[in-house]
Motif scaffolding. Sequence first.
Motif, mmCIF file in Angstrom:
data_model
loop_
_atom_site.group_PDB
_atom_site.id
_atom_site.type_symbol
_atom_site.label_atom_id
_atom_site.label_comp_id
_atom_site.label_asym_id
_atom_site.label_seq_id
_atom_site.Cartn_x
_atom_site.Cartn_y
_atom_site.Cartn_z
ATOM 1 N N ALA A 1 3.589 -19.875 -7.435
ATOM 2 C CA ALA A 1 2.175 -19.970 -7.057
ATOM 3 C C ALA A 1 1.875 -19.069 -5.861
ATOM 4 C CB ALA A 1 1.813 -21.412 -6.735
ATOM 5 N N ALA A 2 2.765 -19.053 -4.859
ATOM 6 C CA ALA A 2 2.573 -18.190 -3.692
ATOM 7 C C ALA A 2 2.602 -16.723 -4.103
ATOM 8 C CB ALA A 2 3.652 -18.481 -2.649
ATOM 9 N N TYR A 3 3.531 -16.381 -4.974
ATOM 10 C CA TYR A 3 3.639 -14.991 -5.437
ATOM 11 C C TYR A 3 2.379 -14.561 -6.180
ATOM 12 C CZ TYR A 3 5.255 -10.940 -8.047
ATOM 13 O OH TYR A 3 5.364 -9.686 -8.591
ATOM 14 N N LEU A 4 1.888 -15.404 -7.077
ATOM 15 C CA LEU A 4 0.695 -15.060 -7.851
ATOM 16 C C LEU A 4 -0.535 -14.963 -6.950
ATOM 17 C CD1 LEU A 4 1.243 -17.239 -11.047
ATOM 18 C CD2 LEU A 4 1.352 -14.738 -10.877
ATOM 19 N N GLY A 5 -0.643 -15.857 -5.976
ATOM 20 C CA GLY A 5 -1.786 -15.807 -5.064
ATOM 21 C C GLY A 5 -1.815 -14.514 -4.268
ATOM 22 N N VAL A 6 -0.658 -14.102 -3.744
ATOM 23 C CA VAL A 6 -0.585 -12.859 -2.966
ATOM 24 C C VAL A 6 -0.770 -11.653 -3.890
ATOM 25 C CG1 VAL A 6 0.920 -11.416 -1.534
ATOM 26 C CG2 VAL A 6 0.801 -13.890 -1.149
ATOM 27 N N LEU A 7 -0.287 -11.757 -5.119
ATOM 28 C CA LEU A 7 -0.470 -10.662 -6.078
ATOM 29 C C LEU A 7 -1.949 -10.437 -6.372
ATOM 30 C CD1 LEU A 7 0.834 -8.609 -8.013
ATOM 31 C CD2 LEU A 7 0.899 -10.433 -9.740
ATOM 32 N N VAL A 8 -2.704 -11.519 -6.555
ATOM 33 C CA VAL A 8 -4.150 -11.399 -6.783
ATOM 34 C C VAL A 8 -4.819 -10.743 -5.579
ATOM 35 C CG1 VAL A 8 -6.294 -12.713 -7.049
ATOM 36 C CG2 VAL A 8 -4.285 -13.298 -8.428
ATOM 37 N N LEU A 9 -4.443 -11.183 -4.373
ATOM 38 C CA LEU A 9 -5.001 -10.589 -3.161
ATOM 39 C C LEU A 9 -4.648 -9.107 -3.075
ATOM 40 C CD1 LEU A 9 -6.445 -10.874 -0.451
ATOM 41 C CD2 LEU A 9 -4.288 -11.676 0.538
ATOM 42 N N ARG B 1 -3.982 -6.972 -5.514
ATOM 43 C CA ARG B 1 -4.726 -6.175 -6.491
ATOM 44 C C ARG B 1 -6.206 -6.087 -6.144
ATOM 45 N NH1 ARG B 1 -1.788 -7.856 -12.253
ATOM 46 N NH2 ARG B 1 0.198 -6.828 -11.762
ATOM 47 N N THR B 2 -6.740 -7.143 -5.558
ATOM 48 C CA THR B 2 -8.143 -7.106 -5.137
ATOM 49 C C THR B 2 -8.338 -6.081 -4.027
ATOM 50 O OG1 THR B 2 -8.433 -9.443 -5.706
ATOM 51 C CG2 THR B 2 -10.039 -8.464 -4.195
ATOM 52 N N LEU B 3 -7.450 -6.114 -3.032
ATOM 53 C CA LEU B 3 -7.531 -5.132 -1.951
ATOM 54 C C LEU B 3 -7.331 -3.713 -2.468
ATOM 55 C CD1 LEU B 3 -5.527 -6.990 0.835
ATOM 56 C CD2 LEU B 3 -7.965 -6.489 0.847
ATOM 57 N N SER B 4 -6.474 -3.565 -3.465
ATOM 58 C CA SER B 4 -6.238 -2.245 -4.040
ATOM 59 C C SER B 4 -7.504 -1.693 -4.671
ATOM 60 C CB SER B 4 -5.135 -2.315 -5.103
ATOM 61 O OG SER B 4 -3.927 -2.745 -4.535
ATOM 62 N N ARG B 5 -8.213 -2.541 -5.414
ATOM 63 C CA ARG B 5 -9.451 -2.087 -6.048
ATOM 64 C C ARG B 5 -10.497 -1.725 -4.998
ATOM 65 N NH1 ARG B 5 -8.225 -6.238 -9.804
ATOM 66 N NH2 ARG B 5 -9.552 -7.711 -8.672
ATOM 67 N N VAL B 6 -10.609 -2.535 -3.952
ATOM 68 C CA VAL B 6 -11.580 -2.263 -2.900
ATOM 69 C C VAL B 6 -11.271 -0.932 -2.226
ATOM 70 C CG1 VAL B 6 -12.430 -3.020 -0.654
ATOM 71 C CG2 VAL B 6 -12.135 -4.681 -2.495
ATOM 72 N N ARG B 7 -10.008 -0.719 -1.904
ATOM 73 C CA ARG B 7 -9.622 0.515 -1.224
ATOM 74 C C ARG B 7 -9.803 1.719 -2.131
ATOM 75 N NH1 ARG B 7 -4.254 -1.487 2.086
ATOM 76 N NH2 ARG B 7 -5.370 -2.534 3.748
ATOM 77 N N VAL C 1 0.848 -1.199 0.000
ATOM 78 C CA VAL C 1 0.000 0.000 0.000
ATOM 79 C C VAL C 1 0.881 1.246 0.000
ATOM 80 C CG1 VAL C 1 -1.659 1.347 1.335
ATOM 81 C CG2 VAL C 1 -1.970 -1.120 1.104
ATOM 82 N N ARG C 2 1.887 1.249 0.852
ATOM 83 C CA ARG C 2 2.774 2.407 0.951
ATOM 84 C C ARG C 2 3.576 2.589 -0.338
ATOM 85 N NH1 ARG C 2 4.640 5.758 4.800
ATOM 86 N NH2 ARG C 2 6.753 6.587 4.558
ATOM 87 N N VAL C 3 4.059 1.509 -0.906
ATOM 88 C CA VAL C 3 4.809 1.596 -2.162
ATOM 89 C C VAL C 3 3.941 2.190 -3.262
ATOM 90 C CG1 VAL C 3 5.841 0.213 -4.009
ATOM 91 C CG2 VAL C 3 6.435 -0.252 -1.632
ATOM 92 N N ARG C 4 2.702 1.737 -3.326
ATOM 93 C CA ARG C 4 1.793 2.238 -4.352
ATOM 94 C C ARG C 4 1.528 3.729 -4.186
ATOM 95 N NH1 ARG C 4 -0.644 -2.470 -4.593
ATOM 96 N NH2 ARG C 4 -1.775 -2.054 -2.674
ATOM 97 N N ARG C 5 1.291 4.127 -2.933
ATOM 98 C CA ARG C 5 1.055 5.546 -2.657
ATOM 99 C C ARG C 5 2.282 6.376 -3.033
ATOM 100 N NH1 ARG C 5 -0.126 6.063 3.321
ATOM 101 N NH2 ARG C 5 -0.381 8.264 2.799
ATOM 102 N N GLY C 6 3.454 5.856 -2.703
ATOM 103 C CA GLY C 6 4.683 6.561 -3.047
ATOM 104 C C GLY C 6 4.874 6.697 -4.547
ATOM 105 N N ASN C 7 4.600 5.610 -5.281
ATOM 106 C CA ASN C 7 4.743 5.648 -6.738
ATOM 107 C C ASN C 7 3.769 6.628 -7.375
ATOM 108 O OD1 ASN C 7 6.769 3.754 -6.622
ATOM 109 N ND2 ASN C 7 5.453 2.024 -7.159
ATOM 110 N N ARG C 8 2.538 6.645 -6.861
ATOM 111 C CA ARG C 8 1.538 7.560 -7.398
ATOM 112 C C ARG C 8 1.922 9.012 -7.124
ATOM 113 N NH1 ARG C 8 -3.646 4.722 -7.918
ATOM 114 N NH2 ARG C 8 -4.830 6.471 -7.060
#
Length: 276
Positions: free
Chosen positions: A247-255, A257-263, A203-210
């Motif tokens: 598989a672990a990386y992709l699963g957490v990546l999906v989570l 991005r989903t949380l990002s859309r919700v927020r 979340v913080r990385v995304r905010r910083g990039n934006r």
Amino acid sequence: MVSIVIPAHNEAAVIGRNLKRLLEGAEPGEFDVIVVANACGDGTAEAAAAVPGVRVIDTPVPGKVPALRLGDEACRSFPRLYLDADVELTAESVRALVRACARPGVLACAPVPELDLDRVGPIARRVHRVHHRLLTPTRALAGVGVYVLTEAGHARVFPMPDVIADDGWVHTSFAPDERLVVSEARSLVRPARTVRSHLNRRVRVRRGNRQLAALRRPHSTGGEGGPGLGSLAGLLRRREVSPLDAAAYLGVLVLDRTLSRVRRDKGGWGSDLSTR
């Protein structure tokens, strides 16, 4: 002499050990080390002051960037090295970074990061393993916990504004041929121990990039994009990561991005899942 600025917030558990590691083998007067204990509620300032050769600035003002500015004002020399309090760096690596700053055209440099995964959960460990390898080709000055500025590079970066990602600000201040990853230097980085903590950091990385994109940084790639699935497939083909890692990386990546859309839909970008 190289000046070393270390902003520290509630790092009493590690600051003494990391400072001793940094100064081990250093010549008298070789390193000018300044720890800026900002808004600490523990014994960070006292633990740092107990290490010979360390200057401590204790300030009630919170925030990493204000601490960086305060420490920078107290520096005595160039080049200047800025180090996260929870990252380990040796005197040998500092010397390698200082030597790199003398190369023609180099204005900023950073070491190669190594991950300490000893106390990281099993799923988070797999995620970090993949994430680290995906970002290695493009990381340069960001996400390493250390960056070094020459005097000319410093003029490009400071006075640093109140940005979320100080390393992102530094990275986007220089063209690729002005910044250097020094293979002879290593930093030991401790990533998030749990998936929850990793998502909070995302979340913080995304905010910083934006924020950096909105500031129209001169050497910003813009947006939130990163390595794609093709890069992950390449890691798998070269057997740099296992199918379980992927598989672990992709699963957490999906989570993630989903949380990002919700927020984004709820306007909740400023809130985290938890503090740890």
